[in-house]
Design a protein around this motif. Structure first.
Motif, mmCIF file in Angstrom:
data_model
loop_
_atom_site.group_PDB
_atom_site.id
_atom_site.type_symbol
_atom_site.label_atom_id
_atom_site.label_comp_id
_atom_site.label_asym_id
_atom_site.label_seq_id
_atom_site.Cartn_x
_atom_site.Cartn_y
_atom_site.Cartn_z
ATOM 1 N N ASN A 12 27.548 60.937 70.599
ATOM 2 C CA ASN A 12 28.525 60.057 69.978
ATOM 3 C C ASN A 12 27.998 59.639 68.604
ATOM 4 O O ASN A 12 26.992 58.935 68.512
ATOM 5 N N LYS A 13 28.632 60.118 67.553
ATOM 6 C CA LYS A 13 28.186 59.805 66.200
ATOM 7 C C LYS A 13 28.936 58.603 65.663
ATOM 8 O O LYS A 13 30.152 58.515 65.772
ATOM 9 N N ARG A 14 28.147 57.710 65.036
ATOM 10 C CA ARG A 14 28.757 56.566 64.373
ATOM 11 C C ARG A 14 29.258 57.025 63.005
ATOM 12 O O ARG A 14 28.547 57.707 62.271
ATOM 13 N N GLN A 15 30.465 56.662 62.685
ATOM 14 C CA GLN A 15 31.033 57.108 61.421
ATOM 15 C C GLN A 15 30.283 56.428 60.276
ATOM 16 O O GLN A 15 30.226 55.213 60.175
ATOM 17 N N ALA A 16 29.680 57.210 59.417
ATOM 18 C CA ALA A 16 28.943 56.658 58.280
ATOM 19 C C ALA A 16 29.923 56.271 57.184
ATOM 20 O O ALA A 16 30.982 56.896 57.033
ATOM 21 N N PRO A 17 29.589 55.246 56.408
ATOM 22 C CA PRO A 17 30.471 54.876 55.293
ATOM 23 C C PRO A 17 30.501 55.979 54.264
ATOM 24 O O PRO A 17 29.564 56.782 54.157
ATOM 25 N N ASN A 69 22.748 56.221 44.178
ATOM 26 C CA ASN A 69 23.497 56.402 45.429
ATOM 27 C C ASN A 69 24.665 55.432 45.455
ATOM 28 O O ASN A 69 24.513 54.253 45.124
ATOM 29 N N VAL A 70 25.816 55.929 45.865
ATOM 30 C CA VAL A 70 27.031 55.109 45.911
ATOM 31 C C VAL A 70 27.537 55.046 47.340
ATOM 32 O O VAL A 70 27.651 56.085 48.008
ATOM 33 N N GLU A 71 27.838 53.844 47.800
ATOM 34 C CA GLU A 71 28.360 53.653 49.147
ATOM 35 C C GLU A 71 29.636 52.825 49.098
ATOM 36 O O GLU A 71 29.749 51.861 48.341
ATOM 37 N N TYR A 72 30.590 53.207 49.934
ATOM 38 C CA TYR A 72 31.806 52.403 50.083
ATOM 39 C C TYR A 72 31.515 51.234 50.997
ATOM 40 O O TYR A 72 30.839 51.367 52.024
ATOM 41 N N SER A 73 32.017 50.074 50.603
ATOM 42 C CA SER A 73 31.795 48.867 51.394
ATOM 43 C C SER A 73 33.110 48.108 51.539
ATOM 44 O O SER A 73 33.884 48.002 50.584
ATOM 45 N N LYS A 124 32.991 58.508 36.797
ATOM 46 C CA LYS A 124 34.205 58.288 37.583
ATOM 47 C C LYS A 124 33.953 58.697 39.036
ATOM 48 O O LYS A 124 33.493 59.811 39.298
ATOM 49 N N ILE A 125 34.263 57.789 39.965
ATOM 50 C CA ILE A 125 34.127 58.034 41.404
ATOM 51 C C ILE A 125 35.509 57.964 42.046
ATOM 52 O O ILE A 125 36.238 56.982 41.865
ATOM 53 N N LYS A 126 35.848 59.001 42.805
ATOM 54 C CA LYS A 126 37.156 59.054 43.464
ATOM 55 C C LYS A 126 37.025 58.663 44.927
ATOM 56 O O LYS A 126 36.106 59.084 45.623
ATOM 57 N N ARG A 127 37.982 57.847 45.378
ATOM 58 C CA ARG A 127 38.040 57.438 46.784
ATOM 59 C C ARG A 127 39.214 58.142 47.468
ATOM 60 O O ARG A 127 40.312 58.197 46.920
ATOM 61 N N THR A 128 38.933 58.686 48.649
ATOM 62 C CA THR A 128 39.994 59.270 49.467
ATOM 63 C C THR A 128 39.994 58.568 50.816
ATOM 64 O O THR A 128 38.978 58.538 51.518
ATOM 65 N N VAL A 129 41.144 57.986 51.170
ATOM 66 C CA VAL A 129 41.260 57.210 52.405
ATOM 67 C C VAL A 129 42.170 57.953 53.376
ATOM 68 O O VAL A 129 43.304 58.312 53.046
ATOM 69 N N THR A 130 41.652 58.201 54.560
ATOM 70 C CA THR A 130 42.448 58.769 55.647
ATOM 71 C C THR A 130 42.361 57.845 56.840
ATOM 72 O O THR A 130 41.603 56.869 56.840
ATOM 73 N N ALA A 131 43.128 58.163 57.883
ATOM 74 C CA ALA A 131 43.072 57.337 59.098
ATOM 75 C C ALA A 131 41.694 57.404 59.730
ATOM 76 O O ALA A 131 41.237 56.448 60.379
ATOM 77 N N ALA A 132 40.992 58.516 59.525
ATOM 78 C CA ALA A 132 39.694 58.697 60.163
ATOM 79 C C ALA A 132 38.562 58.052 59.373
ATOM 80 O O ALA A 132 37.634 57.477 59.943
ATOM 81 N N GLN A 133 38.632 58.161 58.031
ATOM 82 C CA GLN A 133 37.486 57.683 57.253
ATOM 83 C C GLN A 133 37.847 57.521 55.782
ATOM 84 O O GLN A 133 38.912 57.963 55.330
ATOM 85 N N THR A 134 36.918 56.919 55.046
ATOM 86 C CA THR A 134 36.998 56.808 53.587
ATOM 87 C C THR A 134 35.858 57.627 52.989
ATOM 88 O O THR A 134 34.701 57.461 53.372
ATOM 89 N N THR A 135 36.211 58.520 52.082
ATOM 90 C CA THR A 135 35.177 59.342 51.448
ATOM 91 C C THR A 135 35.132 59.048 49.949
ATOM 92 O O THR A 135 36.135 58.653 49.331
ATOM 93 N N LEU A 136 33.960 59.266 49.363
ATOM 94 C CA LEU A 136 33.757 59.099 47.930
ATOM 95 C C LEU A 136 33.334 60.427 47.321
ATOM 96 O O LEU A 136 32.613 61.209 47.937
#
Length: 302
Positions: A12-17, A69-73, A124-136
């Motif tokens: 069981n993997k925890r979804q990483a930000p 390093n860039v992380e979504y919060s 420039k950093i692009k964010r993509t949001v889906t029902a499953a996760q947010t990616t950068l």
């Protein structure tokens, strides 16, 4: 079966930000000199995760502040060392902008003219949001240098030096020494690629007598006066040629005639010697036939 049991492992993997990263690098160019490692220092004036950091160049001309390093919060967080946290407020139309501004320190080394411009690196950093996760995703990085925002990532220093031109008049009365002698000056400029141009008449600015200036290719040389030509690329050469035909009563020599910027002997000296009345320098060429030699002709020049 019991004899051949099958083992099934479920992880069981925890979804990483959402995360991404990018390097922050600039370039260093050193004209008319040899670029050595750690020769110049650079400071990050602005930029999350890097502000205040100082680094030095490599021998290959790389100025590397490291990887950010860039992380979504989901909540706002202050940046840490080389780590940036982006919450929803940092995005406009799913694009976040990060700005890094660097400047070279003035090392105050002799003969080096430092690049005083700041360089801004905009990411420039692009964010993509889906029902499953947010990616950068890192989209782009652009450079802008100086007040004109020139598209450049390079700090440029120039190694420059001075030469001097002077005159000495010998065997002449003070009234004669006070007269000017005209001399033409030609310059062979060292280029950034390490080659030198041909000698040419270039109207550089000469300084003399405590701050007077003159932009010319022909100097009026006076006994004891020193002209200084500043800001020439290291390795350039300067040649002085007196208009000697105008001064038939004087001989002219040079000590030396050509000088190289950066060398110990960086003063070109023109020496005029007043000839005594009736003094003439002759060059004699004689050709004798073998018959004359056999006949015992006196070959001594009279």
């Amino acid at each position: 079966t019991a004899e051949n049991p099958v083992t099934i492992t479920v992880t069981n993997k925890r979804q990483a930000p959402g995360t991404t990263s990018f390097p922050v690098q600039f370039k260093k160019q050193f004209n008319y000199g040899t670029l050595e490692a750690d020769a110049f220092e650079f400071e990050m004036l602005e930029g999350d995760g890097l502000k205040g950091d100082k680094v030095k160049n490599t021998a290959q001309g790389v100025v590397d502040f490291g990887t950010v390093n860039v992380e979504y919060s989901k909540t706002a967080k202050d940046p840490a060392n080389k780590t940036v946290y982006l919450d929803d407020s940092k995005f406009t139309d799913d694009i976040a902008t990060l700005t890094y501004k660097a400047k070279e320190a003035d090392g105050k080394k002799a003969n080096i003219f430092y690049d005083g411009d700041e360089i801004t690196y905009t990411v420039k950093i692009k964010r993509t949001v889906t029902a499953a996760q947010t990616t950068l995703e890192f989209v782009s990085g652009t450079y802008a240098k100086g007040k004109d925002n020139a598209e450049s990532d390079t700090f440029v220093n120039n190694c420059l030096g001075d030469i001097k031109i002077t005159k000495e008049v010998r065997n002449a009365a003070d009234a004669e020494k006070a007269k000017p002698f005209k001399a033409d000056v030609e310059i062979a400029l060292m280029k950034a690629d390490g080659t030198r141009s041909e000698f040419a008449a270039i109207p550089y600015i000469y300084t003399y007598e405590g701050g007077k200036t003159e932009a010319t290719t022909t100097l009026d040389l006076y006994d004891g006066r020193v002209y200084t030509l500043s800001g020439l690329p290291m390795g350039s050469q300067v040649k002085v040629t007196e208009q000697s035909a105008k001064y038939p009563n004087y001989s002219v020599t040079y000590d030396p005639q050509i000088v190289t910027v950066g060398e110990t002997a960086s003063t070109a000296k023109v020496i005029n010697t007043l000839q005594a009345p009736g003094q003439v320098t002759l060059g004699v060429n004689k050709t004798f036939t073998q018959d004359a030699v056999n006949a015992g002709v006196d070959l001594e020049a009279k």
